[in-house]
Design a protein around this motif. Structure first.
Motif, PDB file in Angstrom:
ATOM      1  N   THR A  24      -1.069  45.978  12.679  1.00  0.00           N
ATOM      2  CA  THR A  24      -2.051  46.750  11.902  1.00  0.00           C
ATOM      3  C   THR A  24      -3.028  45.850  11.136  1.00  0.00           C
ATOM      4  O   THR A  24      -4.088  46.299  10.728  1.00  0.00           O
ATOM      5  CB  THR A  24      -1.357  47.708  10.899  1.00  0.00           C
ATOM      6  N   ARG A  25      -2.617  44.564  10.907  1.00  0.00           N
ATOM      7  CA  ARG A  25      -3.488  43.648  10.158  1.00  0.00           C
ATOM      8  C   ARG A  25      -3.631  42.354  10.945  1.00  0.00           C
ATOM      9  O   ARG A  25      -3.261  41.279  10.467  1.00  0.00           O
ATOM     10  CB  ARG A  25      -2.885  43.348   8.779  1.00  0.00           C
ATOM     11  N   GLU A 139      -1.341  50.061  -7.346  1.00  0.00           N
ATOM     12  CA  GLU A 139      -1.972  49.240  -6.293  1.00  0.00           C
ATOM     13  C   GLU A 139      -0.902  48.575  -5.436  1.00  0.00           C
ATOM     14  O   GLU A 139      -1.036  48.485  -4.216  1.00  0.00           O
ATOM     15  CB  GLU A 139      -2.877  48.149  -6.901  1.00  0.00           C
ATOM     16  N   GLN A 142       0.594  51.082  -3.129  1.00  0.00           N
ATOM     17  CA  GLN A 142      -0.316  51.364  -2.015  1.00  0.00           C
ATOM     18  C   GLN A 142      -0.302  50.210  -1.015  1.00  0.00           C
ATOM     19  O   GLN A 142      -0.286  50.426   0.201  1.00  0.00           O
ATOM     20  CB  GLN A 142      -1.746  51.608  -2.546  1.00  0.00           C
ATOM     21  N   LEU A 143      -0.264  48.979  -1.539  1.00  0.00           N
ATOM     22  CA  LEU A 143      -0.218  47.805  -0.663  1.00  0.00           C
ATOM     23  C   LEU A 143       1.037  47.873   0.221  1.00  0.00           C
ATOM     24  O   LEU A 143       0.979  47.644   1.436  1.00  0.00           O
ATOM     25  CB  LEU A 143      -0.202  46.524  -1.503  1.00  0.00           C
ATOM     26  N   ASP A 146       0.595  50.355   2.892  1.00  0.00           N
ATOM     27  CA  ASP A 146      -0.318  49.819   3.918  1.00  0.00           C
ATOM     28  C   ASP A 146       0.425  48.849   4.843  1.00  0.00           C
ATOM     29  O   ASP A 146       0.254  48.878   6.058  1.00  0.00           O
ATOM     30  CB  ASP A 146      -1.507  49.085   3.277  1.00  0.00           C
ATOM     31  N   ALA A 149       2.551  50.665   7.368  1.00  0.00           N
ATOM     32  CA  ALA A 149       1.889  51.706   8.178  1.00  0.00           C
ATOM     33  C   ALA A 149       2.236  51.589   9.663  1.00  0.00           C
ATOM     34  O   ALA A 149       2.338  52.600  10.366  1.00  0.00           O
ATOM     35  CB  ALA A 149       0.379  51.646   7.971  1.00  0.00           C
TER      36      ALA A 149
END
Ligand SMILES: NC(=O)c1ccc[n+]([C@@H]2O[C@H](COP(=O)([O-])OP(=O)(O)OC[C@H]3O[C@@H](n4cnc5c(N)ncnc54)[C@H](OP(=O)(O)O)[C@@H]3O)[C@@H](O)[C@H]2O)c1
Length: 269
Positions: A24-25, A139, A142-143, A146, A149
């Motif tokens: 994903t990254r 944050e 959320q990180l 992510d 994911a």
């Protein structure tokens, strides 16, 4: 944002999370993995990670640190890394039975997220429960979501939810495999070969799961009733499941998992 992402322990679940992150990254982060046997970590190296046998080095270097060791190995790893300065770092534990408090008592009040993934995460079809500790910012949560994911769905919850989803999502693939194994055995008993039986039952499972997903406007009971004419063959089969108290059995199955989780929590205080 490019991150330094470290893993202590490069086993099954860590490699699953690692794969999700690099998918994903792509090319975004620096990655480092530690473990006692570097030869077992070759796949991480091929995917661009640095390897080390030094857990303290990874913990010191990382912005985000995944703890991927088995629960019973955790005490020695935490003892090793306890002098690392964790300020500004996010630590993620996937260990069953390890409560947030058990980490705080060893590492101090660090920013810690507990996650409970399941094995379909290997295909990006997992359900991962995520519980942020008190010192984790919005944050950072959320990180973490992510970064996870690539594993499939994530569900934000509290520590009680981590335990229940550990059973309901983490262990349930094993229960479904057992259900499918029984059906394959029945299919073989009715004269089909092992490979035919497996092909039939896996297609049935895929088709049924796809029906559930494709028909969000119908409840599971409605979908079941659509295959069940009163007094028909399926009706008789379901009546037999009722005779065997199927729902009570599943309740007891989940309770047994949760009892074991509580025993682990008592072990890893
Ligand atoms: N597998 C699942 O479905 C699942 C689901 C949810 C949560 N989890 C959690 O995920 C964690 C890992 O489970 P897993 O199934 O991935 O286990 P695993 O495949 O056995 O991986 C554990 C890894 O830790 C490494 N290790 C052992 N001692 C170490 C040490 N002192 N320092 C650094 N690394 C060390 C092992 O290396 P060597 O092989 O070289 O010894 C191995 O690579 C557990 O806490 C488990 O509760 C797993």
């Amino acid at each position: 944002m490019a991150l330094k992402i470290g893993f202590i322990g490069g086993g099954n679940m860590a490699s699953c999370i690692f794969k999700g992150i690099v998918t994903t990254r792509p090319q975004q982060d620096q990655l480092m993995v530690s473990g006692p046997h570097l030869e077992k970590l070759a796949a991480f190296k091929e995917a661009g990670a640095e390897l080390t046998t030094d857990n303290v080095a990874v913990a010191t270097w990382a912005d985000v640190l995944f703890l991927g060791v088995k629960p019973q190995i955790m005490p020695e790893v935490l003892e090793e890394i306890k002098s690392v300065d964790f300020s500004g770092k996010l630590v993620v534990s996937m260990a069953a039975g390890w409560r947030l408090a058990a980490f705080y008592s060893r590492l101090g009040e660090i920013a810690l997220v507990r996650i409970m993934p399941n094995t379909p995460a290997k295909l990006g079809l997992g359900v991962t429960a995520v519980c942020s500790g008190a010192h984790v910012s919005a944050e950072q949560t959320q990180l973490c979501l992510d970064l996870l994911a690539g594993l499939g769905k994530t569900v934000l919850t509290d520590e009680a939810g981590i335990n229940s989803l550990g059973a309901l999502a983490g262990s349930t693939p094993a229960f479904l495999y057992r259900f499918l194994e029984a059906l394959v055995a029945e299919t073989v008993a009715h004269g089909f070969s092992e490979s035919e039986a497996r092909a039939i039952i896996e297609q049935m499972a895929l088709g049924t799961a796809s029906m559930v997903i494709a028909n969000q406007d119908q409840s599971l009971a409605q979908l079941r009733e659509a295959v069940t004419s009163k007094g028909g063959t399926t009706f008789q089969g379901l009546a037999q499941m009722t005779n065997y108290h199927f729902e009570d059995m599943m309740h007891d199955v989940i309770e047994a998992c949760l009892r074991r989780t509580r025993e682990f929590e008592d072990m890893f205080k």
